[in-house]
Design a protein around this motif. Structure first.
Motif, mmCIF file in Angstrom:
data_model
loop_
_atom_site.group_PDB
_atom_site.id
_atom_site.type_symbol
_atom_site.label_atom_id
_atom_site.label_comp_id
_atom_site.label_asym_id
_atom_site.label_seq_id
_atom_site.Cartn_x
_atom_site.Cartn_y
_atom_site.Cartn_z
ATOM 1 N N ALA A 1 0.865 -13.662 -9.015
ATOM 2 C CA ALA A 1 1.349 -12.321 -8.198
ATOM 3 C C ALA A 1 1.626 -11.204 -9.008
ATOM 4 N N ASP A 2 1.819 -10.988 -10.203
ATOM 5 C CA ASP A 2 1.712 -9.917 -11.076
ATOM 6 C C ASP A 2 0.265 -9.266 -10.949
ATOM 7 N N GLN A 3 -0.900 -10.081 -10.943
ATOM 8 C CA GLN A 3 -2.350 -9.844 -10.829
ATOM 9 C C GLN A 3 -2.479 -9.035 -9.517
ATOM 10 N N PHE A 4 -2.151 -9.531 -8.562
ATOM 11 C CA PHE A 4 -2.016 -8.942 -7.264
ATOM 12 C C PHE A 4 -1.510 -7.623 -7.438
ATOM 13 N N ARG A 5 -0.367 -7.557 -7.931
ATOM 14 C CA ARG A 5 0.446 -6.279 -7.925
ATOM 15 C C ARG A 5 -0.402 -5.209 -8.702
ATOM 16 N N ASP A 6 -0.694 -5.699 -9.898
ATOM 17 C CA ASP A 6 -1.289 -4.779 -10.705
ATOM 18 C C ASP A 6 -2.862 -4.134 -10.186
ATOM 19 N N HIS A 7 -3.393 -4.811 -9.563
ATOM 20 C CA HIS A 7 -4.824 -4.516 -9.103
ATOM 21 C C HIS A 7 -4.782 -3.078 -8.919
ATOM 22 N N PHE A 8 -3.972 -2.574 -7.881
ATOM 23 C CA PHE A 8 -3.852 -1.083 -7.510
ATOM 24 C C PHE A 8 -2.745 -0.415 -8.135
ATOM 25 N N GLY A 9 -1.662 -1.166 -8.365
ATOM 26 C CA GLY A 9 -0.430 -0.836 -8.886
ATOM 27 C C GLY A 9 0.320 0.273 -7.966
ATOM 28 N N HIS A 10 0.054 0.385 -6.592
ATOM 29 C CA HIS A 10 0.771 1.307 -5.887
ATOM 30 C C HIS A 10 0.482 0.947 -4.619
ATOM 31 N N ARG A 11 1.176 1.679 -3.283
ATOM 32 C CA ARG A 11 1.170 1.463 -2.026
ATOM 33 C C ARG A 11 0.773 2.676 -1.317
ATOM 34 N N GLN A 12 -0.142 2.957 -1.967
ATOM 35 C CA GLN A 12 -0.681 4.553 -1.081
ATOM 36 C C GLN A 12 -1.700 4.272 -0.073
ATOM 37 N N HIS A 13 -2.252 2.900 0.037
ATOM 38 C CA HIS A 13 -3.295 2.591 1.074
ATOM 39 C C HIS A 13 -3.192 0.962 1.637
ATOM 40 N N LEU A 14 -3.702 0.723 2.664
ATOM 41 C CA LEU A 14 -3.648 -0.441 3.276
ATOM 42 C C LEU A 14 -3.510 -1.714 2.139
ATOM 43 N N TYR A 15 -4.564 -1.788 1.125
ATOM 44 C CA TYR A 15 -4.675 -3.009 0.319
ATOM 45 C C TYR A 15 -3.709 -2.701 -0.694
ATOM 46 N N GLY A 16 -3.072 -1.645 -1.138
ATOM 47 C CA GLY A 16 -2.088 -1.491 -1.938
ATOM 48 C C GLY A 16 -0.953 -2.205 -1.402
ATOM 49 N N PRO B 1 -11.379 -1.486 3.539
ATOM 50 C CA PRO B 1 -11.487 -0.814 4.963
ATOM 51 C C PRO B 1 -11.324 0.573 5.066
ATOM 52 N N PHE B 2 -10.267 1.188 3.909
ATOM 53 C CA PHE B 2 -10.179 2.568 3.770
ATOM 54 C C PHE B 2 -11.225 3.317 2.930
ATOM 55 N N ASP B 3 -12.086 2.852 2.576
ATOM 56 C CA ASP B 3 -13.286 3.601 1.675
ATOM 57 C C ASP B 3 -14.479 3.537 3.026
ATOM 58 N N LEU B 4 -14.397 4.588 3.553
ATOM 59 C CA LEU B 4 -15.330 4.723 4.723
ATOM 60 C C LEU B 4 -16.756 5.377 4.482
ATOM 61 N N ALA B 5 -16.903 6.023 3.110
ATOM 62 C CA ALA B 5 -18.162 6.083 2.450
ATOM 63 C C ALA B 5 -18.959 4.901 2.173
ATOM 64 N N ARG B 6 -18.086 3.843 1.631
ATOM 65 C CA ARG B 6 -18.797 2.532 1.212
ATOM 66 C C ARG B 6 -19.264 1.981 2.654
ATOM 67 N N HIS B 7 -18.483 1.971 3.554
ATOM 68 C CA HIS B 7 -18.813 1.359 4.880
ATOM 69 C C HIS B 7 -20.007 2.091 5.364
ATOM 70 N N ALA B 8 -20.008 3.298 5.195
ATOM 71 C CA ALA B 8 -21.456 4.227 5.796
ATOM 72 C C ALA B 8 -22.402 3.673 5.042
ATOM 73 N N ARG B 9 -22.378 3.544 3.671
ATOM 74 C CA ARG B 9 -23.703 3.312 2.596
ATOM 75 C C ARG B 9 -24.084 1.653 3.222
ATOM 76 N N LEU B 10 -23.080 0.954 3.342
ATOM 77 C CA LEU B 10 -23.481 -0.346 3.636
ATOM 78 C C LEU B 10 -24.336 -0.614 5.066
ATOM 79 N N ALA B 11 -23.791 0.014 5.781
ATOM 80 C CA ALA B 11 -24.287 0.351 7.359
ATOM 81 C C ALA B 11 -25.684 0.584 7.127
ATOM 82 N N ALA B 12 -26.183 1.652 6.444
ATOM 83 C CA ALA B 12 -27.042 2.270 6.189
ATOM 84 C C ALA B 12 -28.165 1.359 5.472
ATOM 85 N N ALA B 13 -27.732 0.802 4.607
ATOM 86 C CA ALA B 13 -28.491 -0.113 3.678
ATOM 87 C C ALA B 13 -28.913 -1.529 4.646
#
Length: 342
Positions: free
Chosen positions: A7-22, A218-230
Motif C-alpha cells: 500500500a505504501d508503494q502505491f502511495r509513494d509512486h506519485f506521492g500526490h493527488r494532482q492527477h487521476l492516477y495519483g 491516460p492524462f499523458d496526451l503526448a504519449r498517447h499521440a506518440r503511440l498512435a503515430a507509432a
C-alpha cells in the motif's frame, strides 16, 4: 513485503493527488489497507519486488476495462478519452468496477507493463549513432530482446529532431523531439530487424493496440499521440517479434551467419528489471559469445525508477541510463525525451 508495504508503494509512486492516477493509487492503497477488493486482487503479489510495478499493472488492467467500453461511468475521468471530470470524484465509480472484475484484475497483475514506449527510440537512437560511429559500420542488423510489439525496432522510420539537427524521414507519422543539442546523427541502413518477448503483442490488431494503450497514463496526451503515430507506422511496416525468452533467443540469433560489413546491434529498453538474475546473466553471456563471431555492439536503456516523494524526479539523477557497451552516453525520462547527453 506485507499488504501495508505494498500500500505504501502505491502511495509513494506519485506521492500526490494532482492527477487521476495519483488519486487512484492513494485510494487503492487505502482499500488495500482496509481489506477491500484491492486486497483480494493483490493477495498473490505481496512478495513482488518493487521493479514489478504492481501498481502500474493494476491501473492498466482497470484502463483496459474502460477502453473496452465496459465501465462507461469512468470515461469522464480519463483525459485520453476526452474526460474532464475532477479525479477526486472518481473513486466511488472505480470501486464497483474492481468488485465486478476481480478475476480479470488478478490476472492483470501477472502481466509485465508493455507500453512499448516509443519515446525510448529517441534515447536508443543516440546509442545507435554512437555504435555506428565507433565501428565505422553503417549496415545494421538490429536485435531486441523484450521487444513487446517491436515498435522501437522501427527507429529508422521515425523522425528524430533536436536543436540544429535532424535524422530520419521528413514525412514520418512520428516525430520525436529529443530536446538534445550536440547529437551527431550517423547515416545508417537497417538491413535486418527482429525482436523477442515472452508475450509479444501484435500491434496490427485492435486488441494489441488496446493492450499497449492501457499502459500509457491516460492524462499523458503526448504519449498517447506518440503511440498512435507509432501504431500507424507499424501497421504499414510490420516487424517480427518471436515468442521466446531473451537469453535463449539471443544465443540462437547470434549463432546465425551475418554478411560481411554488417554490424549487429543488440538493444533493449526498460526490460531487464523484469528478468530473473539467471536470465540477465545468460543474456549477457550470449552477447559476449556473439562478439567472437561478428561485429557486435550492445545498446541498453535501463534503470528502475526511484521511490518518489511528492512527485520528485530528477532526470540527471534518477533517469535511466543509455549505455553503449557499458559506457554511459545519455540519460532521459523513463518514457523518453528529454535526452541529456553525457
Amino acid at each position: 513485503m506485507t499488504a501495508a508495504q505494498l500500500a505504501d508503494q502505491f502511495r509513494d509512486h506519485f506521492g500526490h493527488r494532482q492527477h487521476l492516477y495519483g488519486v487512484l493509487l492513494a485510494e487503492l492503497a487505502d482499500d488495500l489497507d482496509a481489506g477491500g477488493a484491492t486486497a483480494t486482487i493483490c493477495a498473490d503479489h505481496l512478495d513482488a519486488p518493487r521493479g514489478d510495478a504492481i501498481q502500474l499493472r493494476l491501473l492498466a488492467g482497470i484502463f483496459r476495462i474502460v477502453l473496452r467500453g465496459e465501465a462507461p461511468q469512468l470515461e469522464p475521468f480519463y483525459p485520453s478519452l476526452g474526460g474532464r471530470d475532477d479525479p477526486e470524484q472518481a473513486w466511488p465509480h472505480v470501486r464497483p468496477v474492481l468488485e465486478q472484475h476481480v478475476d480479470e484484475l488478478r490476472t492483470a497483475l501477472d502481466l509485465a507493463p508493455q507500453t512499448n514506449e516509443v519515446g525510448r527510440s529517441a534515447c536508443l537512437a543516440v546509442g545507435l549513432f554512437e555504435a555506428v560511429r565507433r565501428t565505422g559500420l553503417s549496415r545494421v542488423r538490429l536485435l531486441e530482446p523484450g521487444a513487446s510489439a517491436g515498435l522501437n525496432l522501427l527507429v529508422d522510420r521515425y523522425r528524430m529532431v533536436g536543436p540544429n539537427w535532424a535524422a530520419g524521414p521528413a514525412d514520418s507519422a512520428l516525430v520525436l523531439d529529443t530536446q538534445a543539442p550536440g547529437v551527431r546523427p550517423e547515416e545508417l541502413t537497417i538491413v535486418e530487424r527482429r525482436g523477442c518477448d515472452l508475450s509479444p503483442v501484435d500491434a496490427s490488431t485492435p486488441e494489441g493496440a488496446t493492450y499497449l494503450t492501457s499502459f500509457v497514463w491516460p492524462f499523458d496526451l503526448a504519449r498517447h499521440a506518440r503511440l498512435a503515430a507509432a501504431l500507424d507506422v507499424a501497421r504499414r511496416h510490420p516487424v517480427t517479434v518471436d515468442r521466446a525468452p531473451a537469453a535463449a533467443w539471443l544465443a540462437e540469433q547470434l549463432a546465425q551467419p551475418v554478411a560481411d560489413g554488417v554490424l549487429t546491434v543488440v538493444w533493449q529498453s526498460i526490460t531487464e528489471q523484469y528478468w530473473p538474475a539467471s536470465e540477465q546473466q545468460a543474456a549477457a553471456a550470449a552477447i559476449e559469445e556473439g562478439r567472437a563471431r561478428t561485429p557486435l555492439v550492445h545498446v541498453a536503456m535501463e534503470g528502475v525508477p526511484p521511490q518518489q516523494m511528492a512527485g520528485s524526479y530528477d532526470i540527471a539523477e534518477h533517469g535511466p541510463s543509455t549505455t553503449v557497451d557499458g559506457d554511459l552516453v545519455a540519460r532521459s525520462h523513463h518514457h523518453g525525451p528529454p535526452v541529456l547527453l553525457r
